[in-house]
Structures are given as C-alpha cells and as structure tokens.
Design an enzyme around this catalytic site. Structure first.
Site, PDB file in Angstrom:
ATOM      1  N   LYS A 183       0.834  -1.198   0.000  1.00 38.31           N
ATOM      2  CA  LYS A 183       0.000   0.000   0.000  1.00 38.31           C
ATOM      3  C   LYS A 183       0.878   1.261   0.000  1.00 38.31           C
ATOM      4  O   LYS A 183       2.098   1.177   0.098  1.00 38.31           O
ATOM      5  CB  LYS A 183      -0.958  -0.039   1.196  1.00 38.31           C
ATOM      6  CG  LYS A 183      -1.849  -1.295   1.205  1.00 38.31           C
ATOM      7  CD  LYS A 183      -2.858  -1.330   0.061  1.00 38.31           C
ATOM      8  CE  LYS A 183      -3.418  -2.706  -0.255  1.00 38.31           C
ATOM      9  NZ  LYS A 183      -4.230  -3.365   0.742  1.00 38.31           N
TER      10      LYS A 183
HETATM   11  C1  LIG Z   1      -5.215  -4.399   1.223  1.00 39.53           C
HETATM   12  C2  LIG Z   1      -6.684  -4.310   1.173  1.00 39.53           C
HETATM   13  C3  LIG Z   1      -7.493  -4.571   2.301  1.00 39.53           C
HETATM   14  C4  LIG Z   1      -6.966  -5.172   3.581  1.00 39.53           C
HETATM   15  O1  LIG Z   1      -5.898  -4.519   4.162  1.00 39.53           O
HETATM   16  P1  LIG Z   1      -4.861  -5.343   5.052  1.00 39.53           P
HETATM   17  O2  LIG Z   1      -4.086  -4.264   5.744  1.00 39.53           O
HETATM   18  O3  LIG Z   1      -4.029  -6.179   4.141  1.00 39.53           O
HETATM   19  O4  LIG Z   1      -5.625  -6.177   6.019  1.00 39.53           O
HETATM   20  C5  LIG Z   1      -8.849  -4.354   2.190  1.00 39.53           C
HETATM   21  N1  LIG Z   1      -9.412  -3.947   1.040  1.00 39.53           N
HETATM   22  C6  LIG Z   1      -8.679  -3.698  -0.054  1.00 39.53           C
HETATM   23  C7  LIG Z   1      -9.363  -3.212  -1.290  1.00 39.53           C
HETATM   24  C8  LIG Z   1      -7.301  -3.899  -0.040  1.00 39.53           C
HETATM   25  O5  LIG Z   1      -6.584  -3.695  -1.150  1.00 39.53           O
END
Ligand SMILES: *Cc1c(COP(=O)(O)O)cnc(C)c1O
Length: 389
Positions: A183
């Site tokens: 991210k």
């Molecule tokens: C990465 C992601 C999540 C979950 O986040 P985590 O920190 O990995 O638990 C939820 N929704 C979307 C669209 C994502 O890309």
C-alpha cells in the site's frame, strides 16, 4: 531484456524510516504506546481532526468496525465483488450476507445508483471501495445511506491521500486504510480507522485491546492501569510501536509518494496509448486527487493476441513482476460453492476479473524501469499480432 527482476510493488524505506524503528527498538517500549498515539495524532491532524484508531491490519480495523456496529446474522452488507477477499470473508464470518454490486467497466468503481437499487430493509452497511486510489462518488453514496439509516464504511485501503474535490478521504464519514507493504505507506502490517463518529472510534479503540477501557492514564503511564476493567469482550488487534514508528515516518512522505506515482502513471499511459488490447483502467470524472495506488491494465485477448495469464507469464520471463487486483471474490472457490447465485450476475466485474493485471508501480521506480515494462509489453503484443497476421 532486464537483468534484474522488477517487482510489481516495493516499499520505499528511507534511512529516517530505519532510524525511527531502531530508536523504538532501543527505547525499551516496543508494543503499542507513544509511537502509535503519535501516528494516530498525525493522521488526525492531516484529516482536520478526524478520530483515528490504528490496528494491526486494514482487515483488523474492518473487523473491529463490524463488531462496533453489531453486524451479524440477518444483516445485508452491500459491497463490490471486485475487492480484496478480506471484506467479504469478514461479512461471512460475522454471519451477515454480502450483496454484491457490479462496478463500472472502466473505472472499477461502484455507482450510487447500483448501491441504491441493491438496498433492502435488511441493508445494514455499504462498503464502497476507492479502487486504485480513485474516489467513489461519496456525496451521492452518503446521502443514499443517510436517508435510510445505513452505515457507510469506505474501503480506503488504496486511497490514503486521495481527495474528492478538496476533501481528503477520511476527513468526513468513516474510512478504513491499510498499511500493508504494497500500500501507499506501510507499517509492515497495519491499518487505520478514520471517522467523524467519536463513539464508533471509542468503541473500536476499546474492542482493539480486550475491551479494556482506555483513559488518559494509559498514555501518561506507558501502559494500562493494572486494574483496568473489561467493559465488553474485545479482541487483540493493537498496532505495536515498532510498526507505528515506521508509519509515522512514512506518513511524512505520503504526498511525495503520490506525486511520484502520478508521474510514473502518466509515463505508462502515454507509452500504452498506441498498444492495442492493453487498456488502462480509467480515472473517474470530476475534481479529485487520485491516490495512484495501482497501475492496472486490462488485457483483451482478441486484440493483444494473448490472454491475461499468458501476458503475465511472458512479463515474468522478461524479469517483470505483475499482480492481479483482484480476482472477483465471488469467483473464489469457497464463494463459488456457497454462493453460486452470483455466477454470471456481475458482468462488468467478471469482464475485468478475467482481464486485469497490475504493472509495476512504486515510488522508487525509475523512468527507465517504466520504459523497460513498456518495451516488454510492446514486444509481447507485437509478437502476437505478427503471429496471427
Ligand atoms: C489491502 C486491502 C485490504 C486489507 O488490508 P490489510 O491491511 O491487508 O488487512 C482491504 N481492502 C482492499 C481493497 C485492499 O486492497
């Protein structure tokens, strides 16, 4: 051909990031404490005073929000199937029912109209996804939700730093961010809740750590009073200071990261413009600042001469990593078996699920890296059209 492998994502870790983590390790306090509080405060300041709560992943934050909103059996939750599996797994684990809405073929965003037409008397919450860091039409979506007393939880995992008009995602309403390593900013693993609902934030904060009541004492004493009481059974999902220190340092560079991603995206788009059958996801209309989380293209086999999976394999052979964000949730094995009614019901989602591919995009990429990808894509697509003609 590249001699080194180009991954599709790589976190940008500076010397300051490393120092921040080292200092936390040396401080004698490595689990949740002052660094986590500072990260929450820095994000709250950025968002103009929103209530911010950190937890160990975006998924954990969403789980805590579900618990705080008492989501359970009999509740319907509206969300796209074109999302990460975590959201739909949670809906299922909490005993509620996912109601999928189709996405726009070119932006991958859910529309207010599709959400409205999926509403029933059982709808408890709507979870729009700001796909790739592009904002959904939140004014319309919020007014539909508010009019019916339905909760709106924005999945902003891709959209930290995204703005709709002049308003940053998370500054109003309720949004969930992720700080997973792919991210835009990372804490290794981590997530943030940003909400204008102070009671929701308080309940999430309490549920995050065994249901123990939080008070000022915890902050000043570097820990909870040993006499702290459970006010309701909670889970253990707090974000350690080791991770929060990294996030706090990364947050200072968020805008630099997005600006660099924007430059790289433009270079990709120009280079891809004349390649048939490789079709980038479109930006929504209307004033916004795109978070540029992913560089997604759709591979159209009838024009490109290869299908998505072949395309990815050929890029891998050329030392270029790719990803799929995402295979539609309803096409995963468990959901096919247990919710077969969705098969064929979401045409734009399925169109994209079969064709999308994420090309490398991360702030430390060079212009030359983008050009390597473009060259490889050109040779894959041209080679195939030469074969077929
Ligand atoms: C990465 C992601 C999540 C979950 O986040 P985590 O920190 O990995 O638990 C939820 N929704 C979307 C669209 C994502 O890309």
């Amino acid at each position: 051909m590249r001699t080194t492998f180009l991954p599709f994502a790589r976190p940008s870790i500076s010397d300051e990031d490393i120092q921040a983590v080292v200092q936390t390790l040396q401080s004698g306090w490595i689990t949740t404490g002052s660094q986590c509080a500072s990260l929450e405060q820095a994000m709250a300041d950025r968002l103009g005073g929103a209530n911010v709560v950190a937890a160990m992943s975006g998924t954990a934050v969403m789980d805590l929000v579900f618990r705080a909103l008492n989501i359970g059996p009999g509740d319907e939750i509206i969300t796209p199937s074109m999302t990460w599996v975590s959201t739909v797994n949670l809906i299922t684990l909490h005993g509620a029912t996912p109601v999928f809405v189709d996405v726009d073929r070119d932006t991958l965003l859910v529309s207010p109209e599709s959400i409205e037409s999926a509403m029933t008397s059982r709808t408890k919450a709507v979870i729009p996804v700001h796909y790739c860091g592009a904002p959904c039409d939140m004014d319309a979506i919020r007014s539909i939700c508010d009019g019916r007393g339905v909760h709106c939880i924005e999945d902003a995992a891709h959209a930290i730093g995204t703005r709709l008009g002049s308003s940053e995602v998370g500054s109003t309403g309720t949004a969930v961010f992720s700080m997973h390593p792919i991210k835009t900013i990372t804490t290794g693993e981590g997530g943030l809740l940003a909400t204008d609902d102070e009671q929701l934030a308080q309940r999430v904060r309490r549920l995050r750590f065994h249901g123990l009541e939080v008070d000022a004492h915890d902050r000043s004493q570097h820990g909870r009073a040993p006499q702290a009481q459970v006010f309701e059974p909670g889970v253990k999902a707090n974000l350690p200071d080791m991770n929060a220190a990294l996030g706090l340092s990364q947050l200072r560079r968020l805008d630099t990261f997005i600006d660099r991603r924007d430059v790289l995206t433009k270079r990709y788009r120009e280079g891809l413009a004349d390649i048939k059958g490789i079709d980038p996801v479109a930006d929504p209309t209307g004033s916004h600042r795109h978070g540029r989380h992913l560089m997604i293209v759709r591979v159209e086999p009838t024009q490109a001469g290869v299908d998505r999976d072949e395309f990815m394999a050929m890029l891998k052979d050329a030392n270029i990593g790719t990803g799929i964000h995402f295979l539609a949730v309803h096409t995963h094995a468990w959901y096919r078996e247990h919710m077969p009614q969705w098969d064929g019901a979401l045409p734009e989602t399925e169109y994209n699920s079969d064709r999308i591919c994420s090309l490398p995009l991360f702030p430390d990429m060079t212009d030359a890296d983008v050009d390597d990808v473009l060259k490889a894509v050109h040779s894959i697509v041209n080679a195939q059209s030469a074969v077929s003609s």
